[in-house]
Structure formats: C-alpha cells, structure tokens
Design a protein around this motif. Structure first.
Motif, PDB file in Angstrom:
ATOM      1  N   PRO A 166       0.803  -1.234   0.000  1.00  0.00           N
ATOM      2  CA  PRO A 166       0.000   0.000   0.000  1.00  0.00           C
ATOM      3  C   PRO A 166       0.829   1.273   0.000  1.00  0.00           C
ATOM      4  O   PRO A 166       0.334   2.327  -0.397  1.00  0.00           O
ATOM      5  N   TRP A 167       2.084   1.206   0.425  1.00  0.00           N
ATOM      6  CA  TRP A 167       2.925   2.404   0.490  1.00  0.00           C
ATOM      7  C   TRP A 167       3.713   2.642  -0.800  1.00  0.00           C
ATOM      8  O   TRP A 167       4.408   3.638  -0.922  1.00  0.00           O
ATOM      9  N   ARG A 168       3.592   1.734  -1.758  1.00  0.00           N
ATOM     10  CA  ARG A 168       4.300   1.875  -3.030  1.00  0.00           C
ATOM     11  C   ARG A 168       3.317   2.230  -4.145  1.00  0.00           C
ATOM     12  O   ARG A 168       2.192   1.716  -4.179  1.00  0.00           O
ATOM     13  N   THR A 169       3.763   3.074  -5.067  1.00  0.00           N
ATOM     14  CA  THR A 169       2.945   3.388  -6.225  1.00  0.00           C
ATOM     15  C   THR A 169       2.844   2.169  -7.133  1.00  0.00           C
ATOM     16  O   THR A 169       3.520   1.155  -6.930  1.00  0.00           O
ATOM     17  N   VAL A 170       1.993   2.271  -8.154  1.00  0.00           N
ATOM     18  CA  VAL A 170       1.817   1.165  -9.103  1.00  0.00           C
ATOM     19  C   VAL A 170       3.146   0.747  -9.705  1.00  0.00           C
ATOM     20  O   VAL A 170       3.516  -0.433  -9.687  1.00  0.00           O
ATOM     21  N   ILE A 171       3.906   1.702 -10.226  1.00  0.00           N
ATOM     22  CA  ILE A 171       5.158   1.335 -10.890  1.00  0.00           C
ATOM     23  C   ILE A 171       6.187   0.812  -9.894  1.00  0.00           C
ATOM     24  O   ILE A 171       6.977  -0.083 -10.209  1.00  0.00           O
ATOM     25  N   GLU A 172       6.169   1.325  -8.670  1.00  0.00           N
ATOM     26  CA  GLU A 172       7.082   0.825  -7.637  1.00  0.00           C
ATOM     27  C   GLU A 172       6.702  -0.598  -7.217  1.00  0.00           C
ATOM     28  O   GLU A 172       7.577  -1.418  -6.940  1.00  0.00           O
ATOM     29  N   ASN A 173       5.407  -0.889  -7.177  1.00  0.00           N
ATOM     30  CA  ASN A 173       4.962  -2.253  -6.895  1.00  0.00           C
ATOM     31  C   ASN A 173       5.453  -3.210  -7.970  1.00  0.00           C
ATOM     32  O   ASN A 173       5.993  -4.282  -7.669  1.00  0.00           O
ATOM     33  N   VAL A 174       5.256  -2.830  -9.216  1.00  0.00           N
ATOM     34  CA  VAL A 174       5.623  -3.711 -10.327  1.00  0.00           C
ATOM     35  C   VAL A 174       7.136  -3.898 -10.401  1.00  0.00           C
ATOM     36  O   VAL A 174       7.636  -4.976 -10.736  1.00  0.00           O
ATOM     37  N   ALA A 175       7.885  -2.866 -10.047  1.00  0.00           N
ATOM     38  CA  ALA A 175       9.347  -2.934 -10.124  1.00  0.00           C
ATOM     39  C   ALA A 175       9.965  -3.684  -8.942  1.00  0.00           C
ATOM     40  O   ALA A 175      11.160  -4.003  -8.977  1.00  0.00           O
ATOM     41  N   PHE A 176       9.169  -3.981  -7.926  1.00  0.00           N
ATOM     42  CA  PHE A 176       9.723  -4.546  -6.689  1.00  0.00           C
ATOM     43  C   PHE A 176      10.559  -5.819  -6.904  1.00  0.00           C
ATOM     44  O   PHE A 176      11.684  -5.905  -6.384  1.00  0.00           O
ATOM     45  N   PRO A 177      10.083  -6.841  -7.629  1.00  0.00           N
ATOM     46  CA  PRO A 177      10.917  -8.041  -7.788  1.00  0.00           C
ATOM     47  C   PRO A 177      12.227  -7.756  -8.523  1.00  0.00           C
ATOM     48  O   PRO A 177      13.247  -8.416  -8.274  1.00  0.00           O
ATOM     49  N   LEU A 178      12.220  -6.767  -9.407  1.00  0.00           N
ATOM     50  CA  LEU A 178      13.444  -6.401 -10.124  1.00  0.00           C
ATOM     51  C   LEU A 178      14.412  -5.690  -9.176  1.00  0.00           C
ATOM     52  O   LEU A 178      15.629  -5.862  -9.274  1.00  0.00           O
ATOM     53  N   GLU A 179      13.857  -4.897  -8.252  1.00  0.00           N
ATOM     54  CA  GLU A 179      14.684  -4.246  -7.239  1.00  0.00           C
ATOM     55  C   GLU A 179      15.367  -5.291  -6.356  1.00  0.00           C
ATOM     56  O   GLU A 179      16.567  -5.206  -6.074  1.00  0.00           O
ATOM     57  N   ILE A 180      14.597  -6.293  -5.941  1.00  0.00           N
ATOM     58  CA  ILE A 180      15.141  -7.370  -5.109  1.00  0.00           C
ATOM     59  C   ILE A 180      16.230  -8.131  -5.862  1.00  0.00           C
ATOM     60  O   ILE A 180      17.229  -8.574  -5.285  1.00  0.00           O
ATOM     61  N   VAL A 238      -0.749  -4.526 -18.879  1.00  0.00           N
ATOM     62  CA  VAL A 238      -2.003  -4.846 -18.176  1.00  0.00           C
ATOM     63  C   VAL A 238      -3.017  -3.711 -18.267  1.00  0.00           C
ATOM     64  O   VAL A 238      -4.056  -3.749 -17.609  1.00  0.00           O
ATOM     65  N   GLY A 239      -2.721  -2.688 -19.067  1.00  0.00           N
ATOM     66  CA  GLY A 239      -3.692  -1.625 -19.323  1.00  0.00           C
ATOM     67  C   GLY A 239      -3.787  -0.574 -18.246  1.00  0.00           C
ATOM     68  O   GLY A 239      -4.835   0.066 -18.085  1.00  0.00           O
ATOM     69  N   LEU A 240      -2.689  -0.332 -17.515  1.00  0.00           N
ATOM     70  CA  LEU A 240      -2.713   0.662 -16.434  1.00  0.00           C
ATOM     71  C   LEU A 240      -1.838   1.875 -16.725  1.00  0.00           C
ATOM     72  O   LEU A 240      -1.461   2.605 -15.799  1.00  0.00           O
ATOM     73  N   GLN A 241      -1.501   2.094 -17.985  1.00  0.00           N
ATOM     74  CA  GLN A 241      -0.732   3.281 -18.308  1.00  0.00           C
ATOM     75  C   GLN A 241      -1.547   4.521 -17.913  1.00  0.00           C
ATOM     76  O   GLN A 241      -2.747   4.584 -18.111  1.00  0.00           O
ATOM     77  N   GLY A 242      -0.847   5.487 -17.310  1.00  0.00           N
ATOM     78  CA  GLY A 242      -1.521   6.665 -16.771  1.00  0.00           C
ATOM     79  C   GLY A 242      -1.776   6.563 -15.279  1.00  0.00           C
ATOM     80  O   GLY A 242      -2.112   7.566 -14.630  1.00  0.00           O
ATOM     81  N   PHE A 243      -1.605   5.356 -14.731  1.00  0.00           N
ATOM     82  CA  PHE A 243      -1.824   5.146 -13.291  1.00  0.00           C
ATOM     83  C   PHE A 243      -0.514   4.817 -12.562  1.00  0.00           C
ATOM     84  O   PHE A 243      -0.546   4.395 -11.411  1.00  0.00           O
ATOM     85  N   GLU A 244       0.593   5.029 -13.218  1.00  0.00           N
ATOM     86  CA  GLU A 244       1.880   4.613 -12.666  1.00  0.00           C
ATOM     87  C   GLU A 244       2.161   5.202 -11.288  1.00  0.00           C
ATOM     88  O   GLU A 244       2.791   4.547 -10.453  1.00  0.00           O
ATOM     89  N   ARG A 245       1.724   6.437 -11.041  1.00  0.00           N
ATOM     90  CA  ARG A 245       2.059   7.117  -9.781  1.00  0.00           C
ATOM     91  C   ARG A 245       0.953   7.002  -8.735  1.00  0.00           C
ATOM     92  O   ARG A 245       1.065   7.597  -7.662  1.00  0.00           O
ATOM     93  N   ARG A 246      -0.079   6.247  -9.039  1.00  0.00           N
ATOM     94  CA  ARG A 246      -1.164   6.074  -8.079  1.00  0.00           C
ATOM     95  C   ARG A 246      -0.785   5.039  -7.014  1.00  0.00           C
ATOM     96  O   ARG A 246      -0.052   4.089  -7.283  1.00  0.00           O
ATOM     97  N   LEU A 247      -1.346   5.223  -5.816  1.00  0.00           N
ATOM     98  CA  LEU A 247      -1.205   4.229  -4.756  1.00  0.00           C
ATOM     99  C   LEU A 247      -2.339   3.205  -4.875  1.00  0.00           C
ATOM    100  O   LEU A 247      -3.406   3.513  -5.433  1.00  0.00           O
ATOM    101  N   PRO A 248      -2.147   1.994  -4.358  1.00  0.00           N
ATOM    102  CA  PRO A 248      -3.198   0.977  -4.442  1.00  0.00           C
ATOM    103  C   PRO A 248      -4.542   1.433  -3.879  1.00  0.00           C
ATOM    104  O   PRO A 248      -5.598   1.034  -4.382  1.00  0.00           O
ATOM    105  N   SER A 249      -4.521   2.276  -2.844  1.00  0.00           N
ATOM    106  CA  SER A 249      -5.772   2.756  -2.247  1.00  0.00           C
ATOM    107  C   SER A 249      -6.592   3.600  -3.218  1.00  0.00           C
ATOM    108  O   SER A 249      -7.794   3.807  -3.004  1.00  0.00           O
ATOM    109  N   GLU A 250      -5.963   4.074  -4.284  1.00  0.00           N
ATOM    110  CA  GLU A 250      -6.645   4.885  -5.283  1.00  0.00           C
ATOM    111  C   GLU A 250      -7.171   4.050  -6.444  1.00  0.00           C
ATOM    112  O   GLU A 250      -7.733   4.609  -7.392  1.00  0.00           O
TER     113      GLU A 250
END
Length: 276
Positions: free
Chosen positions: A95-109, A128-140
C-alpha cells in the motif's frame, strides 16, 4: 523435434499430500498427475475441499512433505523456483508503493539497476492496461486494477510458468470477465504458460486450453476437458452455444462432486452432535 522440445514445461507426477488434523489424517490430494505444455493455459476446477490450493502450493514450492514430484523443463524442483511466478487471491500490493514501484519490486530485489527496472516495470504496467496510473497508490485503485498490478508485478520477473490461485474471486462478475479478457490478451501476446486454480466455471472455459476437473476429497483428477474455442478469444465467447456445452459438461462433474462434499459435511456435523 528434439527430446527436450517434446518435454512439457510443467510436469506434475503422482502427487499425494496428507495432513494430520485433530480428527485424524486427511488425504487432501491423491495420486494427481498432469502436464502443461509451453504456452498452454490450463485451469484446475473442483469443489471446496478438493485440494486445488494444496496443489497450487506444492507446484509453487510453498508446501513440502508430499509424495510424487514436480518437474520444470525436465528438472525436478523442490521449494520455490525462479521459473515459477505466483498470483494469489488475497490483496498483495504494497500500500505504500505506487503502481510502478509495486511492479518494479521483484526487479529491485534482483538487483536490477533503477533505470532499467523502471523501464521494464513501465512496459508491464502498459501491458495490463494501467498506463496513466503509474504514480497512483493501491488505495486509489479498484479491486480489479489492484489485481492487474499484482499480475504485472509477477510478470515483470519473466517467469516461465505463471500460477494463479483464484485471483479474481473477490471481484464482481463483470469485472472478472473483463479482467479475463486482459489475462487472455497478455497470455497470447507473451505465449505465457499458465496454470489457474478456480472454482468459477465461466472463467475456466473462457480462459483455458484445457480444464482439469477434480473430485471431492481426496482430490483426484476426474476428467480433462479440452476447450476447442478459437483464438483470439474474449468474453463475447460466453454467449455461444459451444461455450454453453462446455460449461454443462464440466458442471455435471462439478455438481456431482460438490454434492458429495455437502453430504460429507452434514455427516460430520451429525457425528459431532452425537459425540456431545
């Protein structure tokens, strides 16, 4: 064709899993064998208590102490494996990571440099059709969008096999169907080998090349149904007569096994009452 090319990408052989419970030992899965070819989409469907999720956890390496073996590309594997990516039913975004940060997490690890991992993450966000939502948080995001994030995050590590355990169970029927269209498009584009655990008949037929029907406990394979529907395929196919016939065939088996489960549950309740 070489011998290696003829091998299934995923081969599950003679899996049996028992659990010790307060009521005695239970065989959850009994002598289950199946294979999944490279690029194939296979669903496993069955009534509650048939061992679907047990199989998922065994194939994903999350559950040990079983009889039989799991082979990936001809290699017997134990425990988690980099070739296998998993998407779960429960909410799994950070929940504390944006969409793109969530998706990038395994690559960061994995130690991928920041610029490269963000570029790769952006590709899968778009997929997955979420372009434009990269900076949104999951709560949004809606529940369906959060599951798209979870799928993109798993795909970002480029697994050879994608395992999904009832990933759309918490979603309404319309969202399930539309998300199914997204999954089908991605699977066809990536030629992604996929194993889906589900209890939803429409979902299984909509998405799959084959549907494996399991019995009530102990879970065994009762029938394999080859789904001969053309690709590209989307949710419009559910209105066709042939789709309805596939659903009817699978429902016949599923109804029989679910009825066994209800009878068994009622018997255990009566036995518990008599014991008191």
């Amino acid at each position: 064709m070489s011998a290696d090319a003829a091998l299934p990408l995923l081969d599950v052989r003679s899996i049996t899993k028992r659990f010790v419970t307060a009521d005695g030992p239970i065989t959850a899965v009994d002598d289950v064998s199946f294979s999944v070819a490279a690029g194939e989409f296979v669903s496993i469907i069955g009534p509650s208590g048939c061992g679907k999720s047990t199989l998922f956890n065994i194939v994903g390496g999350l559950l040990g102490d079983y009889e039989g073996r799991v082979d990936v590309a001809g290699e017997t594997v134990k425990g988690t494996h980099s070739a296998v990516g998993m998407v779960f039913q429960d909410e799994s975004t950070f929940p504390w990571r944006t969409v793109i940060e969530n998706v990038a997490f395994p690559l960061e690890i994995a130690g991928v440099a920041k610029r490269e991992r963000l570029e790769r993450a952006a590709h899968f966000v778009s997929l997955v059709g979420l372009q434009g939502f990269e900076r949104r948080l999951p709560s949004e995001l809606s529940g369906g969008m959060r599951q798209r994030v979870a799928i993109a995050r798993t795909l970002a590590s480029e697994p050879r096999i994608l395992l999904m355990d009832e990933p759309f169970a918490a979603l309404d029927e319309q969202t399930r169907l539309l998300l199914g269209d997204t999954v089908l498009r991605i699977q066809q584009e990536l030629k992604q080998t996929t194993l889906l655990i589900t209890h939803n008949l429409t979902e299984a037929v909509q998405l799959s090349d084959r549907v494996l029907v399991m019995t009530y406990r102990p879970g065994r394979l009762k029938r394999t149904v080859a789904i001969d529907l053309p690709h590209p395929r989307d949710s419009e196919v559910i209105s066709s007569d042939v789709f309805g016939r596939y659903v009817a065939v699978i429902w016949h088996d599923l109804r029989e096994e679910a009825s066994r489960g209800i009878v068994d549950a009622e018997a255990r309740v009566r036995a518990g009452g008599a014991a008191r």
